[in-house]
Design a protein around this motif. Sequence first.
Motif, short mmCIF file in Angstrom:
data_model
loop_
_atom_site.label_atom_id
_atom_site.label_comp_id
_atom_site.label_asym_id
_atom_site.label_seq_id
_atom_site.Cartn_x
_atom_site.Cartn_y
_atom_site.Cartn_z
N PHE A 1 7.14 -5.69 -57.60
CA PHE A 1 6.18 -4.69 -57.15
C PHE A 1 5.87 -4.91 -55.69
O PHE A 1 5.95 -6.03 -55.19
CB PHE A 1 4.87 -4.81 -57.95
CG PHE A 1 4.98 -4.36 -59.36
CD1 PHE A 1 4.67 -3.06 -59.72
CD2 PHE A 1 5.40 -5.23 -60.35
CE1 PHE A 1 4.79 -2.63 -61.03
CE2 PHE A 1 5.53 -4.82 -61.67
CZ PHE A 1 5.22 -3.52 -62.01
N VAL A 2 5.54 -3.85 -54.99
CA VAL A 2 4.93 -3.98 -53.68
C VAL A 2 3.50 -3.47 -53.83
O VAL A 2 3.23 -2.55 -54.60
CB VAL A 2 5.65 -3.20 -52.56
CG1 VAL A 2 7.01 -3.79 -52.26
CG2 VAL A 2 5.76 -1.74 -52.84
N ARG A 3 2.61 -4.12 -53.09
CA ARG A 3 1.21 -3.75 -53.17
C ARG A 3 0.79 -3.16 -51.83
O ARG A 3 1.09 -3.72 -50.78
CB ARG A 3 0.39 -5.01 -53.49
CG ARG A 3 -1.07 -4.75 -53.76
CD ARG A 3 -1.75 -6.03 -54.23
NE ARG A 3 -1.79 -7.04 -53.19
CZ ARG A 3 -2.82 -7.20 -52.35
NH1 ARG A 3 -3.87 -6.41 -52.42
NH2 ARG A 3 -2.77 -8.14 -51.43
N ILE A 4 0.11 -2.03 -51.90
CA ILE A 4 -0.46 -1.45 -50.68
C ILE A 4 -1.78 -2.18 -50.44
O ILE A 4 -2.63 -2.24 -51.33
CB ILE A 4 -0.63 0.07 -50.83
CG1 ILE A 4 0.77 0.70 -50.94
CG2 ILE A 4 -1.40 0.64 -49.65
CD1 ILE A 4 0.79 2.18 -51.18
N ILE A 5 -1.93 -2.76 -49.25
CA ILE A 5 -3.06 -3.66 -49.05
C ILE A 5 -4.30 -3.01 -48.43
O ILE A 5 -5.38 -3.59 -48.52
CB ILE A 5 -2.66 -4.92 -48.26
CG1 ILE A 5 -1.98 -4.59 -46.94
CG2 ILE A 5 -1.75 -5.81 -49.08
CD1 ILE A 5 -1.61 -5.81 -46.10
N SER A 6 -4.15 -1.83 -47.85
CA SER A 6 -5.34 -1.20 -47.28
C SER A 6 -5.14 0.32 -47.18
O SER A 6 -4.06 0.83 -47.41
CB SER A 6 -5.64 -1.78 -45.89
OG SER A 6 -6.92 -1.39 -45.47
N GLY A 7 -6.24 1.01 -46.83
CA GLY A 7 -6.15 2.45 -46.66
C GLY A 7 -6.46 3.21 -47.93
O GLY A 7 -7.05 2.68 -48.87
N LYS A 8 -6.00 4.46 -47.99
CA LYS A 8 -6.39 5.34 -49.09
C LYS A 8 -5.80 4.92 -50.44
O LYS A 8 -6.34 5.29 -51.48
CB LYS A 8 -6.09 6.80 -48.78
CG LYS A 8 -4.65 7.12 -48.48
CD LYS A 8 -4.51 8.58 -48.04
CE LYS A 8 -3.12 8.85 -47.51
NZ LYS A 8 -2.99 10.21 -47.00
N TRP A 9 -4.71 4.17 -50.44
CA TRP A 9 -4.12 3.72 -51.71
C TRP A 9 -4.27 2.21 -51.88
O TRP A 9 -3.48 1.57 -52.55
CB TRP A 9 -2.64 4.11 -51.78
CG TRP A 9 -2.42 5.57 -51.65
CD1 TRP A 9 -3.09 6.57 -52.29
CD2 TRP A 9 -1.47 6.23 -50.80
NE1 TRP A 9 -2.61 7.80 -51.90
CE2 TRP A 9 -1.61 7.62 -50.98
CE3 TRP A 9 -0.50 5.77 -49.90
CZ2 TRP A 9 -0.84 8.56 -50.30
CZ3 TRP A 9 0.27 6.69 -49.22
CH2 TRP A 9 0.09 8.07 -49.42
N ARG A 10 -5.27 1.63 -51.26
CA ARG A 10 -5.51 0.18 -51.29
C ARG A 10 -5.43 -0.37 -52.72
O ARG A 10 -6.03 0.17 -53.65
CB ARG A 10 -6.90 -0.10 -50.73
CG ARG A 10 -7.25 -1.54 -50.71
CD ARG A 10 -8.68 -1.74 -50.28
NE ARG A 10 -8.95 -3.17 -50.28
CZ ARG A 10 -9.70 -3.77 -49.38
NH1 ARG A 10 -10.26 -3.07 -48.42
NH2 ARG A 10 -9.89 -5.06 -49.47
N GLY A 11 -4.66 -1.45 -52.88
CA GLY A 11 -4.54 -2.12 -54.17
C GLY A 11 -3.51 -1.52 -55.10
O GLY A 11 -3.20 -2.09 -56.15
N LYS A 12 -2.94 -0.39 -54.73
CA LYS A 12 -1.94 0.28 -55.57
C LYS A 12 -0.66 -0.55 -55.61
O LYS A 12 -0.17 -0.99 -54.58
CB LYS A 12 -1.65 1.66 -54.99
CG LYS A 12 -0.71 2.49 -55.81
CD LYS A 12 -1.48 3.55 -56.53
CE LYS A 12 -0.55 4.44 -57.32
NZ LYS A 12 -1.08 4.76 -58.61
N LYS A 13 -0.14 -0.76 -56.83
CA LYS A 13 1.13 -1.48 -56.97
C LYS A 13 2.22 -0.49 -57.35
O LYS A 13 2.03 0.33 -58.23
CB LYS A 13 1.01 -2.53 -58.08
CG LYS A 13 0.23 -3.75 -57.66
CD LYS A 13 0.26 -4.79 -58.77
CE LYS A 13 -0.36 -6.09 -58.32
NZ LYS A 13 -0.28 -7.11 -59.36
N LEU A 14 3.34 -0.60 -56.66
CA LEU A 14 4.47 0.30 -56.90
C LEU A 14 5.69 -0.52 -57.28
O LEU A 14 5.99 -1.53 -56.63
CB LEU A 14 4.77 1.12 -55.64
CG LEU A 14 3.63 2.02 -55.16
CD1 LEU A 14 3.89 2.50 -53.75
CD2 LEU A 14 3.44 3.19 -56.10
N PRO A 15 6.40 -0.12 -58.33
CA PRO A 15 7.57 -0.90 -58.77
C PRO A 15 8.70 -0.84 -57.74
O PRO A 15 8.85 0.14 -57.02
CB PRO A 15 7.98 -0.22 -60.08
CG PRO A 15 7.42 1.16 -60.00
CD PRO A 15 6.18 1.07 -59.16
#
Length: 196
Positions: free
Chosen positions: A16-30
């Motif tokens: 997974f990659v994790r978005i660390i900030s901004g509008k999708w903060r914390g979102k994990k994408l496979p």
Amino acid sequence: MKQLKTHAAKAAQPGFVRIISGKWRGKKLPVADALGLRPTTDRVKETLFNWLMHDTAQSTVLDCFAGSGSLGLEALSRHAAFVTLVEKAPNLAKQLQQHLRQLDASNAEVLNQDCLLWLQRPALRQYNLVLIDPPFRQNLAQPCCAALEQQGWLAENALIYLETEKELTLESIPANWRLLKENIAGQLAYRLWLRG
């Protein structure tokens, strides 16, 4: 035998990659498994986007060798105006398309292209921020930098981020690029230039 199966099953599981900030903060994408794929770590990504704190929002971003999309999607989450993700591997490009649909991001495009070949044509648009994180040890970094400059892809005062294996000596970076920041983390070196 059982141990081998368990290990193989783990290796086949997507990361997974994790978005660390901004509008999708914390979102994990496979992220699909692919040869040479090495998503930028959260620590390096956090440092990079601290460097870019005032420069990401409203910028036009080119993510060369997009891979997992870790950098381009982070820029999008931090309110980049438009992001182009260029990825050669069809399965990774398809996954990036899925991520954009899932995030409902209409201000981005995925190009399933060989980045170096794509950059050889005259520029279709100019970018304020370019993210270059090629597979290591394949002689892609410096030809990419040269093509960006020679074919007119860079806006005046564009910022260029480059992540490479730390032992790579950068001998042919365009003369009008000024190094702003650099750091080493484990086996990689990462740098930020300003185009003068």
